[in-house]
Structures are given as C-alpha cells and as structure tokens.
Design a protein around this motif. Structure first.
Motif, PDB file in Angstrom:
ATOM      1  N   GLU A 124      50.537  43.089  36.943  1.00 29.51           N
ATOM      2  CA  GLU A 124      51.449  43.304  35.929  1.00 29.51           C
ATOM      3  C   GLU A 124      51.749  44.691  35.590  1.00 29.51           C
ATOM      4  O   GLU A 124      51.621  45.066  34.380  1.00 29.51           O
ATOM      5  CB  GLU A 124      50.698  42.559  34.701  1.00 29.51           C
ATOM      6  CG  GLU A 124      50.326  41.160  34.804  1.00 29.51           C
ATOM      7  CD  GLU A 124      51.517  40.156  34.367  1.00 29.51           C
ATOM      8  OE1 GLU A 124      52.637  40.645  34.249  1.00 29.51           O
ATOM      9  OE2 GLU A 124      51.197  38.919  34.634  1.00 29.51           O
TER      10      GLU A 124
ATOM     11  N   PHE B 107      33.582  30.647  38.011  1.00 27.06           N
ATOM     12  CA  PHE B 107      32.616  31.672  37.082  1.00 27.06           C
ATOM     13  C   PHE B 107      31.759  30.844  36.587  1.00 27.06           C
ATOM     14  O   PHE B 107      31.989  29.848  35.973  1.00 27.06           O
ATOM     15  CB  PHE B 107      33.662  32.501  36.109  1.00 27.06           C
ATOM     16  CG  PHE B 107      34.368  33.662  36.708  1.00 27.06           C
ATOM     17  CD1 PHE B 107      34.048  34.767  37.310  1.00 27.06           C
ATOM     18  CD2 PHE B 107      35.813  33.208  36.827  1.00 27.06           C
ATOM     19  CE1 PHE B 107      35.101  35.636  37.562  1.00 27.06           C
ATOM     20  CE2 PHE B 107      36.798  34.151  37.138  1.00 27.06           C
ATOM     21  CZ  PHE B 107      36.303  35.356  37.643  1.00 27.06           C
TER      22      PHE B 107
ATOM     23  N   THR C  78      45.105  37.199  38.139  1.00 27.06           N
ATOM     24  CA  THR C  78      43.986  38.455  38.275  1.00 27.06           C
ATOM     25  C   THR C  78      42.874  38.320  39.217  1.00 27.06           C
ATOM     26  O   THR C  78      42.419  39.052  40.014  1.00 27.06           O
ATOM     27  CB  THR C  78      43.710  39.005  36.887  1.00 27.06           C
ATOM     28  OG1 THR C  78      45.056  39.463  36.407  1.00 27.06           O
ATOM     29  CG2 THR C  78      42.846  40.233  36.892  1.00 27.06           C
ATOM     30  N   THR C  79      42.282  37.259  38.893  1.00 33.93           N
ATOM     31  CA  THR C  79      41.141  36.882  39.542  1.00 33.93           C
ATOM     32  C   THR C  79      41.432  36.844  41.076  1.00 33.93           C
ATOM     33  O   THR C  79      40.811  37.210  42.118  1.00 33.93           O
ATOM     34  CB  THR C  79      40.720  35.444  39.192  1.00 33.93           C
ATOM     35  OG1 THR C  79      40.596  35.453  37.715  1.00 33.93           O
ATOM     36  CG2 THR C  79      39.453  35.087  39.900  1.00 33.93           C
TER      37      THR C  79
ATOM     38  N   SER D  26      49.820  32.630  31.720  1.00 33.35           N
ATOM     39  CA  SER D  26      48.515  33.447  31.561  1.00 33.35           C
ATOM     40  C   SER D  26      47.503  32.609  31.759  1.00 33.35           C
ATOM     41  O   SER D  26      47.268  31.389  31.490  1.00 33.35           O
ATOM     42  CB  SER D  26      48.604  33.792  30.070  1.00 33.35           C
ATOM     43  OG  SER D  26      47.307  34.416  29.867  1.00 33.35           O
ATOM     44  N   GLY D  27      46.267  33.179  32.478  1.00 34.02           N
ATOM     45  CA  GLY D  27      45.163  32.352  32.827  1.00 34.02           C
ATOM     46  C   GLY D  27      45.099  31.630  34.025  1.00 34.02           C
ATOM     47  O   GLY D  27      44.292  30.723  34.295  1.00 34.02           O
ATOM     48  N   CYS D  28      46.292  31.731  34.590  1.00 31.65           N
ATOM     49  CA  CYS D  28      46.188  30.797  35.935  1.00 31.65           C
ATOM     50  C   CYS D  28      45.590  31.146  37.164  1.00 31.65           C
ATOM     51  O   CYS D  28      45.275  30.571  37.980  1.00 31.65           O
ATOM     52  CB  CYS D  28      47.839  30.486  36.115  1.00 31.65           C
ATOM     53  SG  CYS D  28      48.581  31.760  36.845  1.00 31.65           S
ATOM     54  N   GLY D  29      44.923  32.573  37.087  1.00 37.99           N
ATOM     55  CA  GLY D  29      44.237  33.114  38.007  1.00 37.99           C
ATOM     56  C   GLY D  29      44.918  34.053  38.886  1.00 37.99           C
ATOM     57  O   GLY D  29      44.324  34.412  40.010  1.00 37.99           O
TER      58      GLY D  29
ATOM     59  N   VAL E 269      33.762  27.855  35.553  1.00 39.06           N
ATOM     60  CA  VAL E 269      34.864  27.981  35.115  1.00 39.06           C
ATOM     61  C   VAL E 269      35.797  28.129  36.599  1.00 39.06           C
ATOM     62  O   VAL E 269      35.691  29.263  37.242  1.00 39.06           O
ATOM     63  CB  VAL E 269      35.441  29.212  34.132  1.00 39.06           C
ATOM     64  CG1 VAL E 269      36.941  29.247  34.325  1.00 39.06           C
ATOM     65  CG2 VAL E 269      34.701  29.016  32.979  1.00 39.06           C
TER      66      VAL E 269
ATOM     67  N   THR F 115      29.654  30.497  33.199  1.00 42.16           N
ATOM     68  CA  THR F 115      29.849  30.865  31.940  1.00 42.16           C
ATOM     69  C   THR F 115      28.778  29.858  31.044  1.00 42.16           C
ATOM     70  O   THR F 115      28.287  29.017  31.427  1.00 42.16           O
ATOM     71  CB  THR F 115      30.918  30.858  31.176  1.00 42.16           C
ATOM     72  OG1 THR F 115      31.349  29.547  30.987  1.00 42.16           O
ATOM     73  CG2 THR F 115      32.113  31.744  32.168  1.00 42.16           C
TER      74      THR F 115
ATOM     75  N   ALA G 297      38.387  29.383  38.280  1.00 44.52           N
ATOM     76  CA  ALA G 297      39.440  29.983  38.151  1.00 44.52           C
ATOM     77  C   ALA G 297      40.291  30.247  39.218  1.00 44.52           C
ATOM     78  O   ALA G 297      41.666  30.208  39.100  1.00 44.52           O
ATOM     79  CB  ALA G 297      39.099  31.439  37.545  1.00 44.52           C
TER      80      ALA G 297
HETATM   81  N1  LIG Z   1      34.545  37.274  34.589  1.00 40.28           N
HETATM   82  C1  LIG Z   1      35.185  35.873  34.038  1.00 40.28           C
HETATM   83  N2  LIG Z   1      34.244  35.041  33.568  1.00 40.28           N
HETATM   84  C2  LIG Z   1      34.588  33.789  33.235  1.00 40.28           C
HETATM   85  N3  LIG Z   1      35.770  33.675  33.110  1.00 40.28           N
HETATM   86  C3  LIG Z   1      36.545  34.210  33.688  1.00 40.28           C
HETATM   87  C4  LIG Z   1      36.448  35.793  34.171  1.00 40.28           C
HETATM   88  N4  LIG Z   1      37.592  36.217  34.517  1.00 40.28           N
HETATM   89  C5  LIG Z   1      38.346  35.322  34.303  1.00 40.28           C
HETATM   90  N5  LIG Z   1      38.183  34.259  33.796  1.00 40.28           N
HETATM   91  C6  LIG Z   1      38.819  33.103  33.580  1.00 40.28           C
HETATM   92  O1  LIG Z   1      39.494  32.712  34.671  1.00 40.28           O
HETATM   93  C7  LIG Z   1      40.872  32.326  34.338  1.00 40.28           C
HETATM   94  C8  LIG Z   1      41.805  33.112  35.177  1.00 40.28           C
HETATM   95  O2  LIG Z   1      41.938  34.286  34.688  1.00 40.28           O
HETATM   96  P1  LIG Z   1      42.830  35.222  35.124  1.00 40.28           P
HETATM   97  O3  LIG Z   1      42.590  36.526  34.377  1.00 40.28           O
HETATM   98  O4  LIG Z   1      42.696  35.419  36.716  1.00 40.28           O
HETATM   99  O5  LIG Z   1      44.290  34.689  34.813  1.00 40.28           O
HETATM  100  P2  LIG Z   1      45.720  35.558  34.894  1.00 40.28           P
HETATM  101  O6  LIG Z   1      46.481  34.510  35.523  1.00 40.28           O
HETATM  102  O7  LIG Z   1      45.568  36.953  35.635  1.00 40.28           O
HETATM  103  O8  LIG Z   1      46.218  35.605  33.265  1.00 40.28           O
HETATM  104  P3  LIG Z   1      46.892  36.805  32.439  1.00 40.28           P
HETATM  105  O9  LIG Z   1      48.282  36.407  33.100  1.00 40.28           O
HETATM  106  O10 LIG Z   1      46.676  36.720  31.158  1.00 40.28           O
HETATM  107  O11 LIG Z   1      46.530  38.182  33.184  1.00 40.28           O
HETATM  108  C9  LIG Z   1      40.888  32.093  32.873  1.00 40.28           C
HETATM  109  O12 LIG Z   1      40.819  30.963  32.230  1.00 40.28           O
HETATM  110  C10 LIG Z   1      39.856  33.388  32.442  1.00 40.28           C
HETATM  111  O13 LIG Z   1      39.512  33.015  31.016  1.00 40.28           O
END
Ligand SMILES: Nc1ncnc2c1ncn2[C@@H]1O[C@H](COP(=O)(O)OP(=O)(O)OP(=O)(O)O)[C@@H](O)[C@H]1O
Ligand SMILES: [Mg+2]
Length: 378
Positions: free
Chosen positions: A193, A31, A65-66, A60-63, A38, A33, A40
């Motif tokens: 989730e 991403f 959802t991405t 949380s934040g490991c990627g 970032v 920003t 991800a």
């Molecule tokens: N659109 C975006 N722009 C910038 N950074 C992003 C964007 N979407 C996600 N991120 C960053 O990418 C990283 C991974 O996010 P993601 O939502 O995939 O994590 P996750 O494992 O699903 O976390 P959670 O368990 O909290 O849902 C995080 O640091 C998040 O801040």
C-alpha cells in the motif's frame, strides 16, 4: 544516466529465464491469539519474475500484509515455503539470508513512520552503505545518495540531501524510502500500500517512477493494494491475484482479470472500486448483488467457500460444502516466463465451464478442497 543506474542490472545474477525470483508455495500463517487461532493466510501459491509485477488485491484484513511480510522474510510462515531464486528461505545459511534480505526490499504504507525523524535524507540513504563499507568517504557517500535521489526523480538532489523528513511532503518521503531500498541494489520490491496515503496526482507520479525502475532496472514487484484502479494502472503488463480471507480466489494477467472477471468477488471489487463517480460506484456496488456487506471473521470461517455468505452466485450444497480449489481456466498455455495461465477458485464457475477440479493438472497439494476449518484444526 547515473553510475548507480547503469550499474544495477549488471551486478545481478543473469536473468534465469522462466525461473521466478520469488515463489510462495502453500504459504500459511496462523496467528495464536487470546481469542484463538487466526488463520490469516491459508495456502497461497504465487510467483514473481524478474522485472514483472504481481499485484495482490483484496479487502482490508484479507491477508495481503501477512503474505508480504512472510515473502520479505520479516516473519516465518507457519506452513508452506518462501523460495528466492529457487532456494527455500528457511534453509538458507547466514550469507544467503543476508543476500536475500538485501535483494528483497519492503516499502511500507506510511512514508513518515518508516523514516527516522532525526536523520537527514543523506544519513538515511547512506546508513546501510556506510555500515557495509560500500563507500569510503563522505564525498563518495554524498555522490551515491545523489544518484539514488535522481533515480527516484528527486532533483536536484542537493535540495533534498540535508532535509529532515518533516521538511518533505508525503510523496517526497515515500520517494526517499524507495531510494533507500534501491541502495541495497534490490531485485524485488514489495510495496505494501505504498502509494495509498498519497494524493491522486502524487500517487500517479510515484507509480510512474516505480514503473521506470521496473522497466529500466528489471526490478520485480509484489505490489499490494486494496484499490483495483491502482492495480490496473501499475500492473497492466503484469498479473493480479485477488485475495479473500487468506486465499487467492482469482489470478491471471491484469487485462483479463480486470476486463473479464470471473469470480463473483472480483466482479464485486471491480464494481466498487474502478468507478471514479461515487454515485455510479454506489450503484455498481448495489448491482454486484453481494448478499451481505459483512466479511466473516477469520476465527469463525463459513464452511466450504468462505465467500459463500456474500456471494450472489451461491448454490446450497455446492458452495457451502468444500472449499473450492484454485484451478486453471481454459487450455491456453502460458507465455514463456509468464504466469501459469489464469486461475479461479469458484465451484459455480468451474462447473459451468466444465472444469471439474479433480481433472485439472494445475491443482496443487495446497488446493485440496479441504474445508478450511478442518485443515487448520488438524
Ligand atoms: N500479529 C497478528 N496477530 C493476530 N492477528 C493478526 C496479526 N497480524 C495480522 N493479523 C490478522 O490477520 C488478518 C490479515 O491481516 P493483514 O494485515 O495481513 O491484512 P491486509 O489484507 O493487509 O489488510 P489491510 O488492507 O487492512 O492492510 C487480519 O484479520 C488481522 O487482524
Ligand atoms: Mg495490510
């Protein structure tokens, strides 16, 4: 058995043996920003097969959802490929893309936010069917909606058809979301989730319903959770991939990953999550030996293995030099149609087991061991 129920599998292409439904190869998502790039998701290789469960776990934040959003075609990855039934999604024509978007359904975490509060359950469940002219009359639409509600154990359906989301419990709303996705006759459900906002007993009940859909309708699952206990329950016959800061660090059949974790991060996750007693969970966390509770920032990743600042097995010069590739552990061949064995990305374990990465045929192009920051700045 309802009409929809018996009809679903027959409408699909025949199961293609070992061919994965979904294949992520070297998936990357960076991403842009204001604070910089970032990274991800950094080179993820995963497969989901018909009727199988792949559970993606991690903090949380490991990627997670991405990764899931790219797998569902909701975002375009900045690197690597997403293939559905062997076809690269990026190269699909509009008809193929439509079929893929219908076959792969995404179920969100928040069941309330995912539903239109001004629509009844009937309207929500049949909007897609009516738009695609798959029902010819209101009576037929109500019959279809009833079948869908029965599939997700909302019975009798007449009690729910004319309800609005605010009149339902969280568990019932999530079942409506699942029913709506089933209207598209999906081959793969991506559950992000999807049970984590529900109370424990309601969560187990929904997991049991999803398990029945998997077994009876042959629906594959990319199932995302930060909770290893949920992963263990739902994916016992499937696989777990453990993610840390955008990479898979351990991957294999669930009983093996949970029962005999190899990566220090997986061990720490299991110690923290699988113990229902909070005092014991706290003791387990302390015993896991994590050197730091802080997860590094994605914009300032540590050199070498991204886990090394927290890792109890850290060895200077080995772990902080190059990123460990994901290599196959052991020589046991994978069962037909199953995951390609068990994999791990840890320099220390690989060395101790005599698995030098360069000797491993399972190492892929995306697992080159290049320091992550260097790979992304190139
Ligand atoms: N659109 C975006 N722009 C910038 N950074 C992003 C964007 N979407 C996600 N991120 C960053 O990418 C990283 C991974 O996010 P993601 O939502 O995939 O994590 P996750 O494992 O699903 O976390 P959670 O368990 O909290 O849902 C995080 O640091 C998040 O801040
Ligand atoms: Mg998420």
């Amino acid at each position: 058995m309802s009409d929809t129920h018996s009809r679903l599998p027959a409408q699909r292409p025949a199961p293609a043996g070992a061919e994965p439904l979904l294949k992520l190869s070297g998936l990357e998502q960076v991403f842009d920003t204001k604070k910089g790039k970032v990274p991800a998701v950094g080179g993820v290789d995963l497969e989901v097969r018909p009727g199988k469960v792949l559970c993606l776990v991690g903090e949380s934040g490991c990627g997670k959802t991405t990764t899931a959003r790219a797998a569902a075609g909701l975002t375009r990855p900045t690197g690597g490929t997403v293939a559905f039934r062997g076809k690269d999604v990026a190269g699909m024509n509009s008809a193929e893309r439509l079929a893929y978007r219908r076959a792969v359904q995404y179920i969100h975490q928040d069941p309330y936010a995912a539903l239109n509060p001004t629509r009844t359950v009937f309207s929500t469940l049949t909007a897609g069917l009516r738009r695609h002219k798959q029902v010819r009359s209101k009576a037929e639409a109500r019959q279809k909606a009833s079948e869908l509600l029965r599939l997700v154990d909302l019975t009798p359906p007449e009690s729910y058809l004319d309800s609005y989301p605010h009149q339902l419990s969280g568990g019932q709303r999530q079942r409506v979301n699942v029913a709506r996705s089933l209207a598209m006759n999906p081959e793969l459900l991506i559950c992000d989730e999807s049970t984590s906002m529900l109370d424990v007993s309601i969560r187990v009940s929904l997991l049991n319903t999803l398990g029945r859909l998997r077994d009876e309708l042959d629906v594959g699952f990319l199932f995302i959770t930060h909770d290893l206990a949920v992963a263990k329950y739902f994916a016992w016959d499937g696989e777990i991939a453990v993610m840390y800061l955008g990479k898979v660090v351990e991957h294999g059949p669930t009983p093996e990953v949970v029962g005999d974790p190899q990566h220090p991060y997986t061990k720490a996750l299991i110690g923290a999550v699988c113990e229902p007693d909070p005092d014991l969970a706290k003791a387990n966390r302390a015993a896991s030996g994590l050197r730091s509770a802080d997860i590094p920032s994605l914009t300032a990743l540590p050199s070498g293995c991204a886990f090394h600042p927290r890792c109890p097995a850290f060895e200077p010069g080995l772990c902080d030099d190059a990123a460990p590739p994901l290599i196959r552990l052991g020589d046991r061949p994978a069962a037909p149609g199953a995951a390609d064995g068990r994999r791990l990305a840890c320099h220390v374990v690989a060395r101790d087991r005599g698995r030098a990465p360069s000797h491993d045929p399972a190492v892929t192009a995306s697992d080159t061991g290049t320091p992550r920051g260097a790979a992304w700045s190139a």
